[in-house]
Design an enzyme around this catalytic site. Structure first.
Site, short mmCIF file in Angstrom:
data_model
loop_
_atom_site.label_atom_id
_atom_site.label_comp_id
_atom_site.label_asym_id
_atom_site.label_seq_id
_atom_site.Cartn_x
_atom_site.Cartn_y
_atom_site.Cartn_z
N ALA A 147 14.53 -0.02 -2.03
CA ALA A 147 13.92 -1.27 -1.57
C ALA A 147 12.87 -1.80 -2.54
O ALA A 147 12.72 -3.01 -2.70
CB ALA A 147 13.31 -1.07 -0.18
N ALA A 148 12.13 -0.90 -3.18
CA ALA A 148 11.06 -1.33 -4.08
C ALA A 148 11.54 -1.58 -5.49
O ALA A 148 10.76 -2.02 -6.35
CB ALA A 148 9.95 -0.28 -4.10
N ALA A 202 10.60 2.58 5.31
CA ALA A 202 9.32 3.25 5.11
C ALA A 202 9.53 4.69 4.68
O ALA A 202 9.64 4.98 3.49
CB ALA A 202 8.47 3.15 6.39
N GLU A 209 16.38 13.56 1.16
CA GLU A 209 16.90 12.66 0.13
C GLU A 209 17.30 13.45 -1.12
O GLU A 209 16.50 14.26 -1.60
CB GLU A 209 15.86 11.60 -0.21
CG GLU A 209 15.55 10.70 0.99
CD GLU A 209 14.62 9.53 0.67
OE1 GLU A 209 14.09 9.48 -0.47
OE2 GLU A 209 14.44 8.67 1.55
N HIS A 254 17.19 4.45 -1.08
CA HIS A 254 15.74 4.36 -1.31
C HIS A 254 15.44 3.46 -2.52
O HIS A 254 14.72 3.84 -3.45
CB HIS A 254 15.12 5.74 -1.50
CG HIS A 254 13.67 5.78 -1.12
ND1 HIS A 254 13.06 6.92 -0.63
CD2 HIS A 254 12.69 4.84 -1.15
CE1 HIS A 254 11.78 6.66 -0.37
NE2 HIS A 254 11.53 5.40 -0.68
N ASP A 263 16.96 2.68 4.39
CA ASP A 263 16.75 2.87 2.95
C ASP A 263 16.09 4.22 2.68
O ASP A 263 15.99 4.63 1.53
CB ASP A 263 15.86 1.75 2.40
CG ASP A 263 15.73 1.79 0.88
OD1 ASP A 263 16.79 1.82 0.22
OD2 ASP A 263 14.60 1.82 0.37
#
Length: 329
Positions: free
Chosen positions: A285-286, A234, A264, A283, A259
């Site tokens: 995941a999508a 998330a 970041e 980051h 993730d």
């Protein structure tokens, strides 16, 4: 008449996005390098920007909105808008829209992959085999189907993750700010503290807000079962990272699958990424082909429709801007 300009807060946009916007007579301007408040202010001073495709956590602050004289809409390539000052956007009459649900399946798959990899101790087996260590017949792992998975946040991503975990045989317990109807095989837990003590795997799927920032910290980790796992696809700032590091080091948590991070990109030499029981991804995941195409399509339609005085999908509207209000269909 000049073309409307759309600023992309990244060096690229999907083919679907570019084709749709180009076909609507819209010009795209891309940002290179670091995207921060200074670079945004410069972009708005150089161009008369009507819309923004928000990729990543570009900071849309009050100062940026003050400079964005022609801006009408921000369309997020995804769902997280914690980098946008929503109150200021509304005060300036700027709509903020998302691509609701477009990446839900992709993120849910990634969350499940992290769960399964840690539950079966795959990172350890991979490391040891590469060092020439063969299997220890006395070391066995517990079945994923014998675990209880706690889902915190039951939006579209939380729902899809719960479905996948349940399909793999795990018991699923859900906690969210609003109660929803659950399949009969899943349990609802109104207390986060009680949920923490019930689950073997905790998976976070809630937005980052003032209320959720740091919601999982030292006290919450101590409430979790010894040997539990944390999954976060998330937002990194939902978790107190120093407290997470401490819980992992002392062995109270068996592992974490991450993730997203508080900062970041994270420091590769920092204490979190050096831990052997942390499985981390950047980051992504999508970032799948289908999710990317769908997010790009919805992102473009949000802008095209809004610039025409229409709403593509009212569920995507995150604030009240002009004559439009949130919610509904």
């Amino acid at each position: 008449m000049s073309k409307p300009i759309v600023l992309v807060t990244a060096a690229a946009a999907s083919e679907e996005t570019q084709q749709l916007l180009g076909g609507a007579g819209i010009e795209l301007v891309f940002m290179q390098g670091t995207v921060d408040e200074v670079s945004l202010l410069k972009a708005f001073s150089c161009y008369r920007i009507a819309a923004v495709i928000l990729r990543g956590p570009a900071p849309f602050t009050r100062a940026v909105f003050d400079e964005a004289k022609a801006l009408k809409i921000i369309s997020k390539y995804g769902a997280g808008i914690d980098s946008v000052d929503l109150q200021s956007a509304t005060a300036h009459g700027i709509a903020v829209m998302v691509t609701m649900g477009a990446n839900a399946g992709a993120v849910a798959e990634h969350a499940l992959a992290l769960m399964l990899a840690l539950a079966r101790d795959l990172p350890r087996f991979d490391r040891e085999l590469r060092k020439g260590v063969w299997k220890d017949p006395h070391y066995v792992v517990r079945d994923f189907s014998a675990r209880t998975v706690g889902i915190v946040g039951y939006g579209q991503i939380g729902q899809r993750t719960a479905q996948l975990a349940s399909a793999c045989g795990a018991k699923v317990v859900v906690h969210s700010r609003t109660r929803s109807a659950l399949p009969p095989e899943m349990d609802w837990e109104p207390s986060l503290d009680r949920l923490l003590g019930r689950v073997d795997i905790l998976s976070l799927h809630c937005p980052l807000t003032d209320q959720t920032r740091g919601m999982i910290g030292e006290r919450q980790f101590r409430l979790m079962k010894p040997g539990a796992l944390l999954i976060n696809t998330a937002r990194g700032k939902l978790v107190d990272e120093p407290a997470l590091i401490a819980a992992l080091k002392r062995g109270h948590l068996a592992g974490a699958g991450l993730d997203t991070f508080a900062t970041e990109p994270p420091d590769p030499a920092g204490p979190l990424l050096l831990l052997p029981n942390v499985l981390c991804t950047p980051h992504v995941a999508a970032y799948t082909t289908d999710a990317g195409a769908l997010m790009g399509t919805i992102c473009a339609h949000n802008i095209i429709s809004y610039l025409r005085g229409e709403i593509y999908d009212r569920r995507n509207l995150m604030n009240c801007a002009g004559r439009f209000t949130t919610g509904g269909t």
